[in-house]
Design a protein around this motif. Structure first.
Motif, PDB file in Angstrom:
ATOM      1  N   ALA A 154      34.904  48.011  17.966  1.00  0.00           N
ATOM      2  CA  ALA A 154      34.514  47.257  18.735  1.00  0.00           C
ATOM      3  C   ALA A 154      34.090  47.591  19.866  1.00  0.00           C
ATOM      4  O   ALA A 154      34.670  49.479  20.736  1.00  0.00           O
ATOM      5  CB  ALA A 154      35.283  45.954  19.264  1.00  0.00           C
ATOM      6  N   VAL A 155      33.574  47.275  20.787  1.00  0.00           N
ATOM      7  CA  VAL A 155      33.280  47.522  22.488  1.00  0.00           C
ATOM      8  C   VAL A 155      33.695  46.750  23.968  1.00  0.00           C
ATOM      9  O   VAL A 155      32.952  45.684  23.207  1.00  0.00           O
ATOM     10  CB  VAL A 155      31.128  48.303  22.399  1.00  0.00           C
ATOM     11  N   LEU A 156      34.736  47.611  24.561  1.00  0.00           N
ATOM     12  CA  LEU A 156      34.772  46.413  25.345  1.00  0.00           C
ATOM     13  C   LEU A 156      34.522  46.856  26.635  1.00  0.00           C
ATOM     14  O   LEU A 156      34.776  48.656  26.663  1.00  0.00           O
ATOM     15  CB  LEU A 156      35.961  46.408  25.368  1.00  0.00           C
ATOM     16  N   VAL A 157      34.566  46.337  27.703  1.00  0.00           N
ATOM     17  CA  VAL A 157      34.281  47.208  29.273  1.00  0.00           C
ATOM     18  C   VAL A 157      34.922  45.906  29.915  1.00  0.00           C
ATOM     19  O   VAL A 157      35.248  44.106  29.839  1.00  0.00           O
ATOM     20  CB  VAL A 157      32.568  46.230  29.203  1.00  0.00           C
ATOM     21  N   GLY A 158      35.459  46.893  30.810  1.00  0.00           N
ATOM     22  CA  GLY A 158      36.432  46.139  31.661  1.00  0.00           C
ATOM     23  C   GLY A 158      35.941  45.841  33.162  1.00  0.00           C
ATOM     24  O   GLY A 158      35.421  46.729  33.196  1.00  0.00           O
ATOM     25  N   ARG A 159      35.976  45.095  33.884  1.00  0.00           N
ATOM     26  CA  ARG A 159      35.486  45.056  35.639  1.00  0.00           C
ATOM     27  C   ARG A 159      36.788  44.225  36.138  1.00  0.00           C
ATOM     28  O   ARG A 159      37.220  43.121  35.801  1.00  0.00           O
ATOM     29  CB  ARG A 159      34.774  43.978  35.443  1.00  0.00           C
ATOM     30  N   ASN A 160      37.014  44.501  37.659  1.00  0.00           N
ATOM     31  CA  ASN A 160      37.704  44.196  38.739  1.00  0.00           C
ATOM     32  C   ASN A 160      36.758  43.891  39.417  1.00  0.00           C
ATOM     33  O   ASN A 160      35.237  44.927  39.827  1.00  0.00           O
ATOM     34  CB  ASN A 160      38.577  45.519  39.005  1.00  0.00           C
ATOM     35  N   MET A 161      37.468  42.957  39.988  1.00  0.00           N
ATOM     36  CA  MET A 161      36.409  41.751  41.224  1.00  0.00           C
ATOM     37  C   MET A 161      37.228  42.653  42.277  1.00  0.00           C
ATOM     38  O   MET A 161      38.265  42.014  42.332  1.00  0.00           O
ATOM     39  CB  MET A 161      35.414  40.800  40.916  1.00  0.00           C
ATOM     40  N   ASP A 162      37.117  43.096  43.466  1.00  0.00           N
ATOM     41  CA  ASP A 162      37.459  43.540  44.368  1.00  0.00           C
ATOM     42  C   ASP A 162      36.773  43.063  45.401  1.00  0.00           C
ATOM     43  O   ASP A 162      35.123  43.465  45.688  1.00  0.00           O
ATOM     44  CB  ASP A 162      38.046  45.280  44.530  1.00  0.00           C
ATOM     45  N   TYR A 163      37.347  42.185  46.553  1.00  0.00           N
ATOM     46  CA  TYR A 163      36.615  41.430  47.634  1.00  0.00           C
ATOM     47  C   TYR A 163      37.767  41.658  48.704  1.00  0.00           C
ATOM     48  O   TYR A 163      38.779  41.008  48.090  1.00  0.00           O
ATOM     49  CB  TYR A 163      35.579  40.910  47.205  1.00  0.00           C
ATOM     50  N   HIS A 164      36.979  41.322  49.761  1.00  0.00           N
ATOM     51  CA  HIS A 164      38.155  40.865  51.174  1.00  0.00           C
ATOM     52  C   HIS A 164      38.103  39.641  51.383  1.00  0.00           C
ATOM     53  O   HIS A 164      39.191  38.738  52.122  1.00  0.00           O
ATOM     54  CB  HIS A 164      37.566  41.862  52.319  1.00  0.00           C
ATOM     55  N   ARG A 165      37.213  38.687  50.464  1.00  0.00           N
ATOM     56  CA  ARG A 165      37.349  37.423  50.701  1.00  0.00           C
ATOM     57  C   ARG A 165      37.516  36.548  50.149  1.00  0.00           C
ATOM     58  O   ARG A 165      36.697  37.311  48.428  1.00  0.00           O
ATOM     59  CB  ARG A 165      36.799  36.759  50.959  1.00  0.00           C
ATOM     60  N   ASP A 166      37.675  34.983  49.198  1.00  0.00           N
ATOM     61  CA  ASP A 166      37.647  34.395  47.425  1.00  0.00           C
ATOM     62  C   ASP A 166      35.875  33.865  47.682  1.00  0.00           C
ATOM     63  O   ASP A 166      35.292  34.344  48.061  1.00  0.00           O
ATOM     64  CB  ASP A 166      39.021  33.232  47.816  1.00  0.00           C
ATOM     65  N   THR A 167      35.774  34.590  46.471  1.00  0.00           N
ATOM     66  CA  THR A 167      34.795  34.181  46.326  1.00  0.00           C
ATOM     67  C   THR A 167      34.289  32.884  45.252  1.00  0.00           C
ATOM     68  O   THR A 167      33.054  32.648  44.715  1.00  0.00           O
ATOM     69  CB  THR A 167      33.982  35.676  45.138  1.00  0.00           C
ATOM     70  N   ARG A 168      35.429  32.415  45.105  1.00  0.00           N
ATOM     71  CA  ARG A 168      34.750  31.234  45.178  1.00  0.00           C
ATOM     72  C   ARG A 168      34.420  30.907  43.330  1.00  0.00           C
ATOM     73  O   ARG A 168      33.170  30.263  43.100  1.00  0.00           O
ATOM     74  CB  ARG A 168      34.693  30.145  45.691  1.00  0.00           C
ATOM     75  N   THR A 169      35.300  31.786  42.457  1.00  0.00           N
ATOM     76  CA  THR A 169      33.720  32.319  40.979  1.00  0.00           C
ATOM     77  C   THR A 169      34.423  31.380  40.837  1.00  0.00           C
ATOM     78  O   THR A 169      35.602  30.807  39.955  1.00  0.00           O
ATOM     79  CB  THR A 169      34.586  33.564  40.946  1.00  0.00           C
ATOM     80  N   ASN A 170      33.777  30.468  39.303  1.00  0.00           N
ATOM     81  CA  ASN A 170      33.123  30.103  38.470  1.00  0.00           C
ATOM     82  C   ASN A 170      32.875  30.262  37.473  1.00  0.00           C
ATOM     83  O   ASN A 170      32.095  31.159  37.596  1.00  0.00           O
ATOM     84  CB  ASN A 170      33.033  28.028  38.479  1.00  0.00           C
ATOM     85  N   LEU A 171      33.300  29.717  36.395  1.00  0.00           N
ATOM     86  CA  LEU A 171      32.543  30.564  34.776  1.00  0.00           C
ATOM     87  C   LEU A 171      31.305  29.786  34.437  1.00  0.00           C
ATOM     88  O   LEU A 171      31.647  28.130  34.987  1.00  0.00           O
ATOM     89  CB  LEU A 171      32.870  30.594  33.905  1.00  0.00           C
ATOM     90  N   TRP A 172      29.638  30.366  34.105  1.00  0.00           N
ATOM     91  CA  TRP A 172      28.905  29.013  33.855  1.00  0.00           C
ATOM     92  C   TRP A 172      28.173  29.148  32.232  1.00  0.00           C
ATOM     93  O   TRP A 172      28.206  30.884  31.891  1.00  0.00           O
ATOM     94  CB  TRP A 172      27.532  29.527  34.964  1.00  0.00           C
TER      95      TRP A 172
END
Length: 329
Positions: A13-31
């Protein structure tokens, strides 16, 4: 701020990982965004399209796609790059607002090669947009990857897109530009140099550690071990919580992480401020044209109290599609 890593040979399988680093909350939801949704370029230009592929995306402030994958196995990731220069708007060229830049590729392309060819053919520009709350104008670059293990890094320098397209481009962080990151990596032991593996949270050091550790992951026995292995690398290059520094008001911390299995079409999301990991199996979603869009509320009380956990493919709530921030006249 942010790290992206590809593991192209995780037990088939091909897997990709990602970290979201930020200085404030991005109020992330999934769509959940099905096929057939009509969209425009967000800058009042000539680009109009209907989504050919359905996708699951992570939004920022419910107005910008910053991460996600489509049903064909193409994934994309927006990361910070201070050196980005999108140039002066040229009305003779097609353009995309920064908010919808990644979504365009998820809507219209199945492979990295197809996306790269479209960039070369069109000379598309990216138009930066200011955050309506703070006025901050992000400067970002884009990584694309697909189920075949292909990869591309797209950076705008001097108003033109520079595309680094190769299966060898497995890691991406932030500054400096990608050509310089590749050269700096050669100084590290194991990559041609003699310098020891660095340990700071800086972008160059994270790039080296991510490249080192993803190349040394053990062969997983299955998908669960593969996802765990990918998360182990992402946690090694994560940014810890820290006391605010008045001299560095925008110092970032890792606020969430994702692992996307591009082969088996699974998208895993891990918030650093919520108690449980959740994942979505794209083959269990209805992406048919005319099907409703959906939102998975990761900011509400249910998520905060641990009521969202494990496979949440059936937990999307029907809603209007994600509305992207547009250029204001």
């Amino acid at each position: 701020m942010c790290t992206r890593v590809i593991w192209p040979d995780a037990a088939g399988a091909v897997l990709v990982g990602r970290n979201m680093d930020y200085h404030r909350d991005t109020r992330t939801n999934l769509w959940l965004l099905p096929r057939g949704i009509a969209r425009t370029d967000g800058v009042g230009g000539a680009l109009h399209w209907s989504a050919e592929y359905g996708s699951v995306v992570a939004g920022a402030f419910d107005m910008m796609t910053v991460d996600g994958m489509n049903e064909a196995g193409l994934a994309g990731h927006i990361l910070w790059l201070a050196e980005s220069d999108y140039g002066t708007r040229d009305e003779s060229r097609p353009a995309l607002s920064m908010a919808i830049w990644l979504q365009y590729f998820l809507d219209n392309h199945a492979t990295v090669a197809d996306a790269v060819a479209w960039i070369a053919e069109t000379g598309v520009q990216v138009v930066p947009l200011g955050d309506p709350e703070t006025g901050e104008v992000p400067t970002v670059h884009l990584a694309l990857d697909d189920a075949g293990g292909d990869s591309a890094i797209i950076e705008y320098i001097g108003g033109e897109a520079t595309v680094w397209h190769s299966r060898d481009h497995r890691v991406m962080t932030n500054s400096p530009t990608y050509d310089q990151q590749i050269e700096l990596l050669k100084e590290i032991e194991g990559f041609g140099g003699t310098a020891p593996l660095p340990g700071s949270t800086g972008a160059v050091d994270r790039f080296a550690r991510a490249a080192y550790y993803v190349g040394r992951l053990p062969e997983p026995k299955g998908e669960v071990e593969a996802v765990a292995g990918m998360f182990s690398v992402m946690r090694n290059v994560a940014q810890p919580f820290r006391i605010p520094d008045p001299d560095k008001p925008n110092a970032s911390q890792t606020i969430w992480q994702t692992v996307a299995d591009l082969t088996n079409k699974r998208y895993v999301f891990d918030s650093t401020t919520r108690p449980n990991i959740v994942w979505v199996d794209l083959d269990k979603l209805d992406f048919a044209e005319g099907a409703p869009a959906g939102k998975l509320d990761l900011m509400g009380d249910v998520a905060l109290e641990g009521g969202l956990a494990g496979n949440v493919s059936g937990r999307f709530e029907e809603t209007a599609p994600l509305r992207f921030l547009e250029l204001r006249s």
